[in-house]
Design an enzyme around this catalytic site. Structure first.
Site, PDB file in Angstrom:
ATOM      1  N   ASP A 176       0.835  -1.206   0.000  1.00  0.00           N
ATOM      2  CA  ASP A 176       0.000   0.000   0.000  1.00  0.00           C
ATOM      3  C   ASP A 176       0.870   1.256   0.000  1.00  0.00           C
ATOM      4  OD1 ASP A 176      -2.535  -1.139  -0.055  1.00  0.00           O
ATOM      5  OD2 ASP A 176      -2.676  -1.283   2.119  1.00  0.00           O
ATOM      6  N   ILE A 177       1.863   1.298   0.874  1.00  0.00           N
ATOM      7  CA  ILE A 177       2.717   2.480   0.962  1.00  0.00           C
ATOM      8  C   ILE A 177       3.489   2.685  -0.338  1.00  0.00           C
ATOM      9  CG2 ILE A 177       4.667   3.518   2.177  1.00  0.00           C
ATOM     10  CD1 ILE A 177       2.054   3.421   3.791  1.00  0.00           C
TER      11      ILE A 177
END
Length: 400
Positions: A176-177
């Site tokens: 996600d990051i």
């Protein structure tokens, strides 16, 4: 450097983490980020707790981590009036970011083609699990799924043959990051292309699976060159030896001594200068070939003294070393404090709130993640020039 995106407006239709993280980065750089949330419910991340900052459903820590420097408006885009409002906002925006499943927004006339016709300069970024096409395009997915599918789990975890062996998820929602970082970079490139070359906004099709695979970097490249998958190394690195966590008498430290100079300095600091010239260890290639013996030798030495003893000795010898910090130690670290990586902001209901700073611009000004719908009337009246009666009608209809 504080506000290089001043004058850029971002319409944020995203939820949870990856895409909101991208729009937060744009907000940190000075963009006006308008976050569209569902009436009464808001971003799903508002429910991801405990811990909650003040009350459940309001400001959970996942939401706080990805939504500073934004304004919040509540709109039900599934209603005709709500979809019209989103179109009006898109007409006044430079960038739109969304992370709905493929085709969902098309049903409401909010897909790329419809909004590009309305605003040809709009950069439209769609963040999905698997991309806009392909056999998996319709599937849902979350960070853990992509860590597993991309191969990230296969190269993380305890090596085979040791207690607890097996693939392991990275603790942080790393895909996600990474997807958020890729998305923000792609948006900045598309804005420059629009402003300097074509004058037209582009469509960005960003897949979390693609980002996970790309993030394997040299691990994947080693496989493409050799045909051999990388073995799990636990807390050890994949390159020079040692690059490893070691257990001392009381705690763990991480040591890197991959060059010849660092290895000699390490040997001297350990009180074992003969290791520097040992033919099994002297060259980088020899230490890689004798990896297990190197680690066994060092493990037995480090276990004899507490971590503070070895950290002081290795720092004095200019050998890279760190304690394996817990969260409290991270934010007590004098370098982290000096760099301003924890910032306090004023919050409308919780008073002063600590947030993590943006490492690109640690000295910038931050506003707290917004309350649900905190800026609804401000955006409607000032940006879209709605009258009080029109706002009331939209509220009564459930569109906002």
């Amino acid at each position: 450097m504080n506000r290089p995106l001043e004058g850029v407006r971002v319409l944020d239709l995203s939820r949870i983490l990856a895409a909101p993280f991208a729009t937060q980065l744009l907000g940190d750089l000075g963009a006006d980020v308008i976050k569209v949330e569902r009436p009464r419910v808001g971003d799903d991340a508002r429910q991801y707790g405990p811990p909650f900052l003040d009350e459940p459903g309001g400001n959970e820590s996942v939401y706080l981590s990805a939504n500073r420097n934004k304004r919040s408006i509540t709109i039900d885009h599934s209603s005709p009036a709500g979809a019209d409002l989103v179109r009006e906002l898109a007409a006044e925006s430079d960038v739109l970011v969304e992370n709905y499943r493929v085709g969902v927004l098309d049903k409401y006339g909010l897909g790329h083609e419809a909004l590009h016709a309305l605003n040809p300069r709009l950069v439209y970024c769609s963040v999905t699990g698997f991309g806009q096409d392909g056999p998996y395009a319709a599937r849902a997915g979350y960070d853990g799924v992509f860590q597993a599918m991309s191969g990230l789990m296969s190269v993380s975890g305890v090596p085979d043959g040791q207690p607890g062996a097996g693939p392991m998820k990275v603790g942080v929602s790393m895909v996600d990051i990474l997807a958020g970082l890729y998305a923000s970079s792609a948006i900045l490139a598309a804005l420059r292309e629009r402003d300097m070359i074509s004058g037209s906004g582009q469509f960005i099709d960003l897949s979390l699976l693609d980002c996970g695979v790309a993030a394997l970097s040299h691990y994947a490249q080693n496989y493409l060159v050799s045909g051999q998958p990388a073995p799990r190394r636990g807390n050890g690195g994949f390159g020079g030896i040692p690059s490893q966590a070691f257990r001392c008498a009381d705690a763990d430290i991480f040591v890197v001594a991959s060059t010849t100079r660092q290895w000699s300095a390490l040997a001297a600091a350990l009180g074992r200068p003969e290791l520097a010239d040992d033919p099994r260890f002297a060259a980088v290639s020899a230490r890689i070939a004798n990896r297990d013996l190197v680690l066994e030798t060092l493990e037995s030495i480090f276990a004899q003294q507490p971590a503070a003893h070895w950290i002081a000795a290795l720092e004095a010898a200019d050998v890279p070393v760190s304690p394996v910090n817990s969260m409290d130690a991270v934010f007590d670290n004098p370098q982290v404090r000096h760099r301003g990586m924890r910032v306090a902001v004023d919050h409308p209901t919780a008073g002063s709130v600590n947030l993590i700073a943006n490492p690109i611009i640690p000295a910038t000004t931050y506003t707290a993640p917004p309350l649900l719908g905190e800026h609804t009337e401000e955006i409607l009246t000032r940006l879209l020039e709605k009258t009080p009666n029109e706002v009331n009608s939209l509220r009564e209809s459930g569109a906002i």
